[in-house]
Design a protein around this motif. Sequence first.
Motif, mmCIF file in Angstrom:
data_model
loop_
_atom_site.group_PDB
_atom_site.id
_atom_site.type_symbol
_atom_site.label_atom_id
_atom_site.label_comp_id
_atom_site.label_asym_id
_atom_site.label_seq_id
_atom_site.Cartn_x
_atom_site.Cartn_y
_atom_site.Cartn_z
ATOM 1 N N PHE A 67 0.807 -1.213 0.000
ATOM 2 C CA PHE A 67 0.000 0.000 0.000
ATOM 3 C C PHE A 67 0.848 1.274 0.000
ATOM 4 N N PRO A 68 1.824 1.421 0.910
ATOM 5 C CA PRO A 68 2.616 2.651 0.898
ATOM 6 C C PRO A 68 3.413 2.854 -0.387
ATOM 7 N N ALA A 69 3.927 1.787 -0.972
ATOM 8 C CA ALA A 69 4.700 1.917 -2.214
ATOM 9 C C ALA A 69 3.809 2.403 -3.359
ATOM 10 N N LYS A 70 2.600 1.865 -3.450
ATOM 11 C CA LYS A 70 1.657 2.328 -4.479
ATOM 12 C C LYS A 70 1.281 3.785 -4.258
ATOM 13 N N LEU A 71 1.013 4.150 -3.005
ATOM 14 C CA LEU A 71 0.644 5.522 -2.679
ATOM 15 C C LEU A 71 1.785 6.476 -3.024
ATOM 16 N N HIS A 72 3.008 6.063 -2.752
ATOM 17 C CA HIS A 72 4.172 6.903 -3.069
ATOM 18 C C HIS A 72 4.275 7.117 -4.575
ATOM 19 N N SER A 73 4.026 6.087 -5.352
ATOM 20 C CA SER A 73 4.106 6.235 -6.813
ATOM 21 C C SER A 73 2.990 7.136 -7.339
ATOM 22 N N ILE A 74 1.814 7.091 -6.720
ATOM 23 C CA ILE A 74 0.712 7.978 -7.113
ATOM 24 C C ILE A 74 1.080 9.425 -6.821
ATOM 25 N N LEU A 75 1.627 9.664 -5.646
ATOM 26 C CA LEU A 75 2.013 11.028 -5.274
ATOM 27 C C LEU A 75 3.157 11.553 -6.134
ATOM 28 N N MET A 87 2.867 17.930 0.133
ATOM 29 C CA MET A 87 2.946 19.290 0.648
ATOM 30 C C MET A 87 4.316 19.835 0.221
ATOM 31 N N PRO A 88 4.497 21.158 0.154
ATOM 32 C CA PRO A 88 5.761 21.716 -0.347
ATOM 33 C C PRO A 88 7.018 21.195 0.350
ATOM 34 N N HIS A 89 6.946 20.906 1.635
ATOM 35 C CA HIS A 89 8.124 20.435 2.368
ATOM 36 C C HIS A 89 8.428 18.961 2.117
ATOM 37 N N GLY A 90 7.509 18.198 1.538
ATOM 38 C CA GLY A 90 7.751 16.803 1.182
ATOM 39 C C GLY A 90 7.656 15.804 2.320
ATOM 40 N N ARG A 91 7.190 16.206 3.483
ATOM 41 C CA ARG A 91 7.075 15.297 4.624
ATOM 42 C C ARG A 91 5.632 14.890 4.900
ATOM 43 N N CYS A 144 8.443 7.331 7.618
ATOM 44 C CA CYS A 144 9.135 6.649 6.519
ATOM 45 C C CYS A 144 8.465 6.896 5.175
ATOM 46 N N PHE A 145 7.741 7.975 5.060
ATOM 47 C CA PHE A 145 7.031 8.289 3.819
ATOM 48 C C PHE A 145 7.380 9.722 3.443
ATOM 49 N N LEU A 146 8.474 9.866 2.675
ATOM 50 C CA LEU A 146 8.998 11.178 2.317
ATOM 51 C C LEU A 146 9.151 11.298 0.810
ATOM 52 N N ARG A 147 8.866 12.488 0.295
ATOM 53 C CA ARG A 147 8.977 12.738 -1.141
ATOM 54 C C ARG A 147 10.413 12.478 -1.601
ATOM 55 N N GLY A 148 10.532 11.767 -2.721
ATOM 56 C CA GLY A 148 11.833 11.485 -3.309
ATOM 57 C C GLY A 148 12.580 10.329 -2.686
ATOM 58 N N THR A 153 9.699 3.222 2.074
ATOM 59 C CA THR A 153 8.437 2.495 2.303
ATOM 60 C C THR A 153 8.706 1.037 2.680
ATOM 61 N N LYS A 154 9.898 0.537 2.380
ATOM 62 C CA LYS A 154 10.253 -0.831 2.776
ATOM 63 C C LYS A 154 10.353 -0.972 4.293
ATOM 64 N N LEU A 155 10.557 0.137 4.973
ATOM 65 C CA LEU A 155 10.647 0.100 6.433
ATOM 66 C C LEU A 155 9.274 0.118 7.102
ATOM 67 N N MET A 156 8.247 0.413 6.329
ATOM 68 C CA MET A 156 6.899 0.523 6.895
ATOM 69 C C MET A 156 6.281 -0.856 7.084
ATOM 70 N N LYS A 157 5.596 -0.999 8.189
ATOM 71 C CA LYS A 157 4.904 -2.256 8.498
ATOM 72 C C LYS A 157 3.478 -1.920 8.907
ATOM 73 N N ARG A 158 2.590 -2.870 8.670
ATOM 74 C CA ARG A 158 1.205 -2.669 9.118
ATOM 75 C C ARG A 158 1.190 -2.648 10.634
ATOM 76 N N VAL A 159 0.379 -1.765 11.185
ATOM 77 C CA VAL A 159 0.235 -1.650 12.627
ATOM 78 C C VAL A 159 -0.611 -2.819 13.102
ATOM 79 N N ALA A 160 -0.195 -3.446 14.175
ATOM 80 C CA ALA A 160 -0.953 -4.571 14.717
ATOM 81 C C ALA A 160 -2.289 -4.081 15.248
ATOM 82 N N ALA A 161 -3.326 -4.851 14.981
ATOM 83 C CA ALA A 161 -4.661 -4.500 15.476
ATOM 84 C C ALA A 161 -4.663 -4.615 16.995
ATOM 85 N N THR A 162 -5.081 -3.546 17.658
ATOM 86 C CA THR A 162 -5.082 -3.550 19.116
ATOM 87 C C THR A 162 -6.418 -3.970 19.696
#
Length: 171
Positions: A67-75, A87-91, A144-148, A153-162
């Motif tokens: 999901f994050p990799a696809k979202l990054h490519s869309i952005l 956003m202009p700052h890329g964060r 772990c989701f920054l422009r450029g 995104t490889k460092l991102m993991k799904r949050v465990a359901a609490t």
Amino acid sequence: MSDVEERSSSSSSVSSQQPANEDTIRVPRRVDHTYHDYANYRVDLLRPSDPDYTAFHGGNRKSANNFPAKLHSILSNSEYGHIIRWMPHGRAWKIFNKDLMVSEVIPKYWGQTKYESFSRQLSGWGFKRLHQAGPDFRAYYHECFLRGLPFLTKLMKRVAATNQGKLLPHP
């Protein structure tokens, strides 16, 4: 004695005149916005003993299409800049046209048509939304989701359901 305690103790002495709930201070719901800056993250300096090493060297191959990799490519695609963009700052990033996001982008990349499902995915991957007034109002971010820097995104993991199953009231 703190201000909260003073109010509580003073209200008990006049409880016959006023309801006890009137002096109760409600604390707004807070989101932890602790932020670790990954902008200068150096993959080439990782050692095999580092916890992030496997994400970049023989780790999960699915991370390229998650999901994050696809979202990054869309952005990163200017074709959708009128709908969703950094956003202009890329964060952080923001959705500027929710209707077009639902009708054009979400079905094309995720095969669904509900914004709620997209929003649930964002929460599941640890994205946080900024609710404070200002230029980033209603923008989303993740450390772990920054422009450029799509490799982060490889460092991102799904949050465990609490809270699985029925919602239970707090005791």
